[in-house]
Scaffold this active site. Structure first.
Site, PDB file in Angstrom:
ATOM      1  N   GLU A  80      55.978  48.105  79.798  1.00 36.66           N
ATOM      2  CA  GLU A  80      55.557  47.239  78.688  1.00 36.66           C
ATOM      3  C   GLU A  80      55.038  48.047  77.502  1.00 36.66           C
ATOM      4  O   GLU A  80      54.135  47.624  76.783  1.00 36.66           O
ATOM      5  CB  GLU A  80      54.475  46.246  79.173  1.00 36.66           C
ATOM      6  CG  GLU A  80      54.944  44.810  79.169  1.00 36.66           C
ATOM      7  CD  GLU A  80      55.850  44.543  80.387  1.00 36.66           C
ATOM      8  OE1 GLU A  80      56.745  45.367  80.656  1.00 36.66           O
ATOM      9  OE2 GLU A  80      55.656  43.519  81.055  1.00 36.66           O
TER      10      GLU A  80
ATOM     11  N   GLU B 285      51.843  55.864  73.734  1.00 33.57           N
ATOM     12  CA  GLU B 285      52.066  56.171  72.324  1.00 33.57           C
ATOM     13  C   GLU B 285      52.382  54.913  71.522  1.00 33.57           C
ATOM     14  O   GLU B 285      51.909  54.742  70.388  1.00 33.57           O
ATOM     15  CB  GLU B 285      53.201  57.199  72.201  1.00 33.57           C
ATOM     16  CG  GLU B 285      52.851  58.595  72.690  1.00 33.57           C
ATOM     17  CD  GLU B 285      52.771  58.704  74.208  1.00 33.57           C
ATOM     18  OE1 GLU B 285      52.124  59.651  74.689  1.00 33.57           O
ATOM     19  OE2 GLU B 285      53.348  57.840  74.909  1.00 33.57           O
TER      20      GLU B 285
END
Length: 401
Positions: free
Chosen positions: A379, A383
């Site tokens: 999901e 980052e």
């Protein structure tokens, strides 16, 4: 002292649901999870038990046969399930995201057709955005849906479908240029198609192939697959919401609540790792006393418990924000980022507490050590979460020069 990660201000119904789920986890999941995981075996009996409990319809409105519960209730149930075995929570999560997308964005006919059967567990959902060369760049999707009379023809290859084999309904994001002239922003020319299929592997319907399970380091039991579309024809009334060009926003809405779910999974796995670590530390003796009495181990336990509490609090906050009807992408991104990172750290500390035995497949912590990394990328990677968080912070704290 009470158990870690308690949630304040729950209703009697919420507490009853959570108590039932926790009891199910302790009796039906924990005793068999490691054995099934080592065999990479789909947990059929566990899923049947969750179906009987109504978990597959937990957030589906009562008018469609569901329990009509909140995202918070769902997230707390996922936390408990992941504490038993994270793979089981993944089976429920992908189903939940598809049901949520249909509830929020589907036509009335789509809601009437799918939601009652999804609430009963008769139809199991999966959703598909990623492709082999895609990663986090959703705008680079190459799968296409082309209009042909009263049908669409879908072509392309998708990747990383949780429940890809066992599902019977897949929400697939494709590029659809119909009505969107050349030069239209990529995210405005994407459409979500609701693809019905037979459960299983191979040719599951004309034009649609599920090649087989992807062999993974962890997150076993649940089937993760590719999906290949080659001239797949579906009726036009299976465009989610009835209009093309809305797919990106529909998927992002689903992923937003999915991020709360991943945060909840991280909380559940971290709780179990702490339980295993604190229990082993009181049983293992070195230098004439339990290792729990050594200051170095007490420091680890203190840090682990604090991380469990912090992650749980952020997850609950993100769920409650969404339930209130407010935008929660900032809170969901923060919760997913923190919970997945803390989960990895708590699991590693529990692994260190176990010493050499943590490296043995006889000990449960070995399984958790292989499962936790999936949460770092599922999901949306860390980052990606930090990009979302940073952009939202700049919106909220815009400099007034």
């Amino acid at each position: 002292m009470s158990r870690l990660a308690q949630t304040a201000d729950l209703t009697d119904i919420q507490r009853e649901i959570l108590s039932t789920v926790r009891d199910f986890v302790d009796k039906e999941i924990l005793p068999v999870a490691t054995e099934l995981e080592h065999r990479d075996e789909y947990p059929t009996r566990i899923v049947e038990g969750l179906t009987e409990l109504g978990l597959f319809g937990l957030m589906i409105p009562e008018e469609y046969g569901g329990l009509g519960e909140s995202l918070l209730t769902y997230a707390l149930c996922v936390e408990e399930i992941a504490r038993g075995w994270m793979s089981v929570s993944g089976i429920v999560n992908t189903h939940f995201i598809v049901a949520y997308m249909i509830k929020q964005h589907g036509t009335q006919e789509q809601k009437d057709t799918f939601l009652p059967r999804m609430a009963a567990g008769e139809v199991r959902g999966a959703f598909s955005m990623s492709e082999p060369g895609l990663g986090s760049d959703v705008s680079a999707i190459t799968s296409k849906g082309v209009r042909d009379g009263d049908e669409y023809v879908l072509d392309g290859q998708k990747m990383w479908l949780t429940n890809g084999g066992t599902s019977s309904l897949v929400a697939v994001l494709c590029r659809s240029d119909e009505g969107h002239p050349e030069g239209t922003a990529p995210h405005r020319s994407m459409t979500t198609f609701l693809v019905e299929k037979e459960p299983g592997f191979g040719d599951v319907r004309p034009g649609l192939t599920i090649p087989g399970k992807i062999d993974k380091m962890g997150y076993k039991g649940v089937d993760t697959t590719e999906l290949i579309m080659d001239g797949l024809r579906i009726p036009a009334n299976r465009v989610l919401g009835g209009a093309t060009g809305r797919g990106f926003y529909q998927m992002m809405d689903g992923v937003e609540v999915g991020r709360v779910n991943v945060a909840a999974r991280g909380c559940g796995v971290a709780q179990r790792a702490f339980e295993l670590g604190v229990s082993y530390a009181q049983q293992r003796h070195t230098f004439g006393k339990p290792i729990a009495q050594h200051q170095a181990i007490q420091f680890k336990l203190a840090e682990m418990a604090t991380k469990v509490e912090a992650a749980h609090a952020m997850m609950v906050n993100a769920a409650r924000k969404k339930d209130s009807g407010e935008r929660n992408d900032l809170e969901a991104g923060m919760a997913k980022y923190l919970a997945s990172e803390y989960c990895k750290e708590v699991v590693e500390d529990a692994f260190r507490i176990h010493g050499g035995y943590g490296f043995s497949k006889e000990y449960e912590i070995e399984r958790l050590y292989r499962e936790a990394p999936m949460l770092l990328i599922g999901e949306g990677t860390a980052e990606i979460q930090k990009m979302i968080i940073g952009r939202r912070l700049l919106e909220e704290y815009r400099f007034q020069g």
